[in-house]
Design a protein around this motif. Structure first.
Motif, PDB file in Angstrom:
ATOM      1  N   GLN A   1      37.945  38.409  43.534  1.00  0.00           N
ATOM      2  CA  GLN A   1      36.646  38.431  44.201  1.00  0.00           C
ATOM      3  C   GLN A   1      35.475  38.310  43.236  1.00  0.00           C
ATOM      4  O   GLN A   1      34.335  38.558  43.620  1.00  0.00           O
ATOM      5  CB  GLN A   1      36.512  39.695  45.058  1.00  0.00           C
ATOM      6  CG  GLN A   1      37.399  39.684  46.273  1.00  0.00           C
ATOM      7  CD  GLN A   1      37.162  38.458  47.134  1.00  0.00           C
ATOM      8  OE1 GLN A   1      36.037  38.113  47.469  1.00  0.00           O
ATOM      9  NE2 GLN A   1      38.237  37.773  47.477  1.00  0.00           N
ATOM     10  N   LYS A   2      35.725  37.935  42.007  1.00  0.00           N
ATOM     11  CA  LYS A   2      34.618  37.681  41.084  1.00  0.00           C
ATOM     12  C   LYS A   2      33.932  36.390  41.525  1.00  0.00           C
ATOM     13  O   LYS A   2      34.584  35.344  41.633  1.00  0.00           O
ATOM     14  CB  LYS A   2      35.112  37.549  39.642  1.00  0.00           C
ATOM     15  CG  LYS A   2      35.720  38.814  39.094  1.00  0.00           C
ATOM     16  CD  LYS A   2      34.657  39.855  38.870  1.00  0.00           C
ATOM     17  CE  LYS A   2      35.264  41.088  38.235  1.00  0.00           C
ATOM     18  NZ  LYS A   2      34.351  42.198  38.192  1.00  0.00           N
TER      19      LYS A   2
ATOM     20  N   ASP B   1      24.213  32.128  45.514  1.00  0.00           N
ATOM     21  CA  ASP B   1      23.737  33.448  45.952  1.00  0.00           C
ATOM     22  C   ASP B   1      24.532  33.935  47.161  1.00  0.00           C
ATOM     23  O   ASP B   1      24.883  35.110  47.265  1.00  0.00           O
ATOM     24  CB  ASP B   1      22.243  33.410  46.295  1.00  0.00           C
ATOM     25  CG  ASP B   1      21.345  33.310  45.078  1.00  0.00           C
ATOM     26  OD1 ASP B   1      21.826  33.547  43.935  1.00  0.00           O
ATOM     27  OD2 ASP B   1      20.150  32.989  45.252  1.00  0.00           O
ATOM     28  N   GLN B   2      24.839  33.018  48.082  1.00  0.00           N
ATOM     29  CA  GLN B   2      25.628  33.382  49.265  1.00  0.00           C
ATOM     30  C   GLN B   2      27.057  33.758  48.873  1.00  0.00           C
ATOM     31  O   GLN B   2      27.620  34.713  49.404  1.00  0.00           O
ATOM     32  CB  GLN B   2      25.640  32.240  50.281  1.00  0.00           C
ATOM     33  CG  GLN B   2      26.365  32.587  51.557  1.00  0.00           C
ATOM     34  CD  GLN B   2      25.729  33.749  52.295  1.00  0.00           C
ATOM     35  OE1 GLN B   2      24.534  33.710  52.574  1.00  0.00           O
ATOM     36  NE2 GLN B   2      26.497  34.779  52.608  1.00  0.00           N
ATOM     37  N   ILE B   3      27.645  33.033  47.932  1.00  0.00           N
ATOM     38  CA  ILE B   3      28.995  33.356  47.457  1.00  0.00           C
ATOM     39  C   ILE B   3      29.005  34.748  46.833  1.00  0.00           C
ATOM     40  O   ILE B   3      29.917  35.548  47.093  1.00  0.00           O
ATOM     41  CB  ILE B   3      29.498  32.293  46.448  1.00  0.00           C
ATOM     42  CG1 ILE B   3      29.760  30.971  47.175  1.00  0.00           C
ATOM     43  CG2 ILE B   3      30.747  32.770  45.717  1.00  0.00           C
ATOM     44  CD1 ILE B   3      29.968  29.782  46.250  1.00  0.00           C
ATOM     45  N   ILE B   4      27.992  35.058  46.044  1.00  0.00           N
ATOM     46  CA  ILE B   4      27.899  36.386  45.419  1.00  0.00           C
ATOM     47  C   ILE B   4      27.837  37.458  46.499  1.00  0.00           C
ATOM     48  O   ILE B   4      28.558  38.458  46.444  1.00  0.00           O
ATOM     49  CB  ILE B   4      26.683  36.465  44.470  1.00  0.00           C
ATOM     50  CG1 ILE B   4      26.922  35.568  43.248  1.00  0.00           C
ATOM     51  CG2 ILE B   4      26.399  37.913  44.059  1.00  0.00           C
ATOM     52  CD1 ILE B   4      25.679  35.320  42.402  1.00  0.00           C
TER      53      ILE B   4
ATOM     54  N   ARG C   1      33.037  41.523  50.728  1.00  0.00           N
ATOM     55  CA  ARG C   1      34.493  41.658  50.793  1.00  0.00           C
ATOM     56  C   ARG C   1      34.975  42.822  49.931  1.00  0.00           C
ATOM     57  O   ARG C   1      35.900  43.543  50.317  1.00  0.00           O
ATOM     58  CB  ARG C   1      35.168  40.348  50.374  1.00  0.00           C
ATOM     59  CG  ARG C   1      35.152  39.313  51.466  1.00  0.00           C
ATOM     60  CD  ARG C   1      36.062  38.148  51.147  1.00  0.00           C
ATOM     61  NE  ARG C   1      35.626  37.372  50.006  1.00  0.00           N
ATOM     62  CZ  ARG C   1      34.854  36.288  50.060  1.00  0.00           C
ATOM     63  NH1 ARG C   1      34.416  35.868  51.215  1.00  0.00           N
ATOM     64  NH2 ARG C   1      34.526  35.640  48.976  1.00  0.00           N
ATOM     65  N   ASN C   2      34.380  43.004  48.768  1.00  0.00           N
ATOM     66  CA  ASN C   2      34.780  44.115  47.906  1.00  0.00           C
ATOM     67  C   ASN C   2      34.467  45.464  48.530  1.00  0.00           C
ATOM     68  O   ASN C   2      35.263  46.401  48.431  1.00  0.00           O
ATOM     69  CB  ASN C   2      34.114  44.009  46.528  1.00  0.00           C
ATOM     70  CG  ASN C   2      34.854  43.074  45.603  1.00  0.00           C
ATOM     71  OD1 ASN C   2      36.055  42.904  45.716  1.00  0.00           O
ATOM     72  ND2 ASN C   2      34.126  42.448  44.709  1.00  0.00           N
ATOM     73  N   LYS C   3      33.339  45.590  49.203  1.00  0.00           N
ATOM     74  CA  LYS C   3      32.991  46.832  49.885  1.00  0.00           C
ATOM     75  C   LYS C   3      34.002  47.124  50.999  1.00  0.00           C
ATOM     76  O   LYS C   3      34.391  48.253  51.202  1.00  0.00           O
ATOM     77  CB  LYS C   3      31.575  46.762  50.469  1.00  0.00           C
ATOM     78  CG  LYS C   3      30.500  46.920  49.445  1.00  0.00           C
ATOM     79  CD  LYS C   3      29.134  46.858  50.119  1.00  0.00           C
ATOM     80  CE  LYS C   3      28.027  46.982  49.096  1.00  0.00           C
ATOM     81  NZ  LYS C   3      26.695  46.849  49.703  1.00  0.00           N
TER      82      LYS C   3
END
Length: 181
Positions: free
Chosen positions: A17-18, A165-168, A174-176
């Motif tokens: 997820q980086k 920016d949207q990918i970030i 997803r990580n949350k």
């Protein structure tokens, strides 16, 4: 004008997820010292990164028939998320009339045997008049495929910052979600 572009993928593990593993890079970006460091040192479940080259250019039918294979994953979603325009794909199983079953032994489909059919498909995509990204992706196992995918640049260059920016933000979200109980 042709352009070389690059996607990153871990050699064994999927699911990193980086955000930097989800971007599509230009030649200048991928060759920066910062990226070279990232590629060398970033691991996901001990899996190193591999760099896959994609080409945006006007293709000949012979180049399409002999395009390199990407085995085990597809950059399709990364291209879409980075603003590239999906033009279509060709299911090689259907092209050859080969049944597609889980865990089957996928033989090598010789695209030269279907050159005229492929050319007819690509003529509908006006491939001689526009630069396209063409790649072949294969996967073996339970969820298998053998496809040729076709994209064009779309809004990649004009909207790169917005798309990244949207990918970030998507990666953060997803990580949350992974740590909720």
């Amino acid at each position: 004008m042709s352009e070389r572009l690059f996607a990153l993928q871990h050699t064994v593990s999927l699911g990193c997820q980086k955000p930097r593993c989800h971007f599509i890079y230009t030649k200048d970006e991928i060759q920066s010292n910062d990226m070279e460091d990232y590629i060398l040192n970033h691991k996901y479940h001990d899996s190193p990164l591999a760099v896959y080259e994609l080409k945006s250019k006007i293709w000949s039918i012979d180049e399409i028939v002999n395009v390199s294979e990407i085995v085990g994953w597809t950059p399709r979603f990364f291209l879409h998320d980075n603003g590239f325009l999906y033009n279509g794909d060709i299911d090689i199983f259907k092209l050859f009339g080969t049944p597609q079953k889980p865990n089957q032994q996928i033989g090598k489909h010789d695209l030269n045997k279907k050159k005229s059919e492929l050319e007819a498909i690509f003529e509908r995509l006006d491939y001689k008049q526009q630069e396209l990204i063409v790649y072949r992706s294969k996967r073996y196992g339970l969820c298998n495929w053998d496809n040729i995918a076709v994209f064009s640049i779309g809004c990649y260059h004009n909207s790169k910052k917005t798309m990244r920016d949207q990918i970030i933000q998507d990666c953060i979200t997803r990580n949350k979600g992974r740590f909720r109980i």
